[in-house]
Design an enzyme around this catalytic site. Structure first.
Site, short mmCIF file in Angstrom:
data_model
loop_
_atom_site.label_atom_id
_atom_site.label_comp_id
_atom_site.label_asym_id
_atom_site.label_seq_id
_atom_site.Cartn_x
_atom_site.Cartn_y
_atom_site.Cartn_z
N ASP A 1 33.01 27.06 82.77
CA ASP A 1 33.68 27.30 81.53
C ASP A 1 33.48 25.90 80.68
OD1 ASP A 1 34.59 28.65 79.43
OD2 ASP A 1 36.52 29.15 80.21
N HIS B 1 33.89 37.63 77.07
CA HIS B 1 35.13 37.38 77.55
C HIS B 1 36.24 38.39 77.31
CE1 HIS B 1 33.31 33.51 76.84
NE2 HIS B 1 34.46 32.76 76.96
N HIS C 1 30.06 26.78 77.96
CA HIS C 1 29.84 27.05 76.56
C HIS C 1 29.23 25.63 76.11
CE1 HIS C 1 32.82 30.19 75.73
NE2 HIS C 1 33.10 29.71 76.81
N GLN D 1 33.36 33.95 68.98
CA GLN D 1 34.77 33.10 69.21
C GLN D 1 35.83 33.68 68.51
OE1 GLN D 1 34.88 29.66 70.96
NE2 GLN D 1 36.71 30.63 71.20
N HIS E 1 29.08 30.59 83.63
CA HIS E 1 29.81 30.60 82.26
C HIS E 1 30.12 29.27 82.00
CE1 HIS E 1 33.29 33.02 80.11
NE2 HIS E 1 33.23 31.75 79.60
N GLU F 1 41.30 37.32 78.29
CA GLU F 1 41.96 36.11 78.65
C GLU F 1 43.17 35.71 78.29
OE1 GLU F 1 39.21 32.95 77.58
OE2 GLU F 1 40.31 31.53 78.90
FE FE2 Z 1 34.85 30.84 78.03
#
Ligand code: FE2
Length: 422
Positions: A308, A209, A58, A151, A56, A212
């Protein structure tokens, strides 16, 4: 043999072993390989494990910290604002340059497989197109899986569903989602159903995701589990973060964990980002805001550790090393028991490989030779010292090396080596 690693400490063996590699594969593991090779590494009792798998990250956002401005509060929300400004200036070259740099850092840390999310809430899909190029450029050294990640939501962003479909048509490997960020509960449920339907129709994996947030009413993981079972996607679906689970009442969490096990959902926990982002609305005591890692593991659910962010608006630290995430996990998740510390390394190797769907992976004869030689004698020592990776091998070739630092103290004018070993 094309490469032999001598005197390696390997999991499950009482005595050090030699590892012989022919071409891209592990040909033999044994106490003493009599053959020789022009390329030999003397591990001298050091730990050798399969290479690291990052589940995971980005890559479209990495290395943007401070651009166009720094996140002064460190909060998720200021991070989102800053990213909203930065994303307007994304170009193909910008994304490729930063992603390439971060991949180099990760490779030096022993990572040979990377699953990256990429924001597809962009009518031009600039970052996705750039990362598709990056994926092809690194093939054979670092295997990259791209998750089409909306996103801003599939139903809370104009044409979000069409952009998701377009991203998959262009070659994204996995379907993503962010149901807890959609404007309504109903949008969130629809987003999960759409994402998993697309995965089922196209024979893809999904990685969402999910929950979160510290909101105990954010309950999309149950929808993920139910849809995974309904569509027969067991073992092919991952949920990232799942931090709301920290705040669920125990009766609900208990029930949810049962569905998750039935669904074979993989969980990726991201202790670096979530340790700084969660609990921000709390007065003291401040919640950790973290998924229930120990309970999930005890229930037989596969849990992996992800990095992340690497120097982006949400998390300004990091060098792309999964071991830093393991180290924080040990503290944040209270995983300091002997077996728990050892398990941390599995969460970025074998467990992560299961999430990734790798079937050629592992330290066994016939498997792909993707290995790490650690400057540490044991897994627990590798975690304790975030030990250097003295050699990283991808498909049988040494692709990264690190020379460990040498420390000494000077007492009464006499230098004396310090090894940090008891
Ligand atoms: Fe993430």
């Amino acid at each position: 043999m094309d490469l032999i690693i001598r005197q390696a400490t390997v999991a499950g063996a009482e005595q050090p072993a030699d590892i012989g590699i022919r071409g891209e594969r592990i040909a033999r593991i044994g106490p003493a390989i009599t053959e020789t090779s022009p390329h030999e590494i003397d591990a001298a009792g050091r730990l050798v494990t399969p290479s690291l798998v990052e589940t995971h990250v980005h890559l479209d956002a990495v290395l943007t910290a401070g651009s166009p401005r720094h996140n002064l509060t460190g909060s998720l929300f200021e991070g989102i604002e800053i990213w909203g400004e930065r994303v307007k200036t994304l170009t193909r070259e910008d994304v490729i340059r930063r992603a390439d740099q971060a991949i180099r850092w990760m490779l030096a840390c022993g990572v040979t497989h990377i699953r990256t999310h990429v924001d597809v809430c962009d009518p031009a899909l600039v970052a996705l197109r750039a990362l598709l190029e990056v994926r092809e450029a690194w093939r054979g050294v670092v295997e990259i899986q791209i998750v089409a990640f909306p996103q801003q939501g599939i139903y809370s962003f104009p044409d979000g569903e069409a952009l998701m479909v377009q991203a998959l048509d262009l070659g994204a490997d996995l379907v993503g989602g962010i149901p807890h960020y959609e404007w309504t509960r109903e949008y969130g449920e629809r987003a999960v159903k759409t994402a998993l339907r697309l995965a089922a129709e196209r024979g893809l994996r999904a990685d969402l995701h999910c929950d979160e947030t510290d909101d105990d009413q954010s309950r999309f993981l149950e929808v993920v589990a139910a849809e995974t079972i309904r569509l027969g996607l067991q073992g092919r679906v991952t949920a990232g973060h799942a931090t709301a689970m920290h705040s669920y009442n125990n009766a609900y969490a208990h029930r949810l964990i049962r569905w998750m096990r039935q669904a074979g959902v993989h969980i990726v926990t991201n202790p670096l980002d979530n340790s700084v982002l969660q609990g921000r609305f709390d007065a003291y005591p401040i919640r950790r805001g973290f998924t229930r890692v120990k309970e999930l593991l005890a229930a037989g659910i596969n849990v992996c550790i992800g990095h992340d962010s690497i120097m982006d608006p949400w998390y300004p630290l990091g060098v792309g090393d999964p071991l830093q995430a393991c180290f924080v996990m040990a503290h944040y998740g209270q995983m300091s028991g002997y077996e728990e510390v050892r398990a941390l390394l599995e969460m970025v190797t074998t467990r992560a490989a299961a999430c990734f769907g790798l079937d050629e992976y592992g330290l066994a004869e016939g498997r792909q030779a993707d290995l790490v030689v650690w400057d540490a004698p044991t897994p627990e020592d590798a975690v304790r010292r975030i030990a250097p990776r003295v050699a990283v091998i991808s498909r049988g070739r040494v692709v990264a090396r690190t020379t460990p630092a040498r420390s000494e103290v000077i007492l009464r004018g006499t230098p004396e080596a310090v090894t940090f070993q008891p």
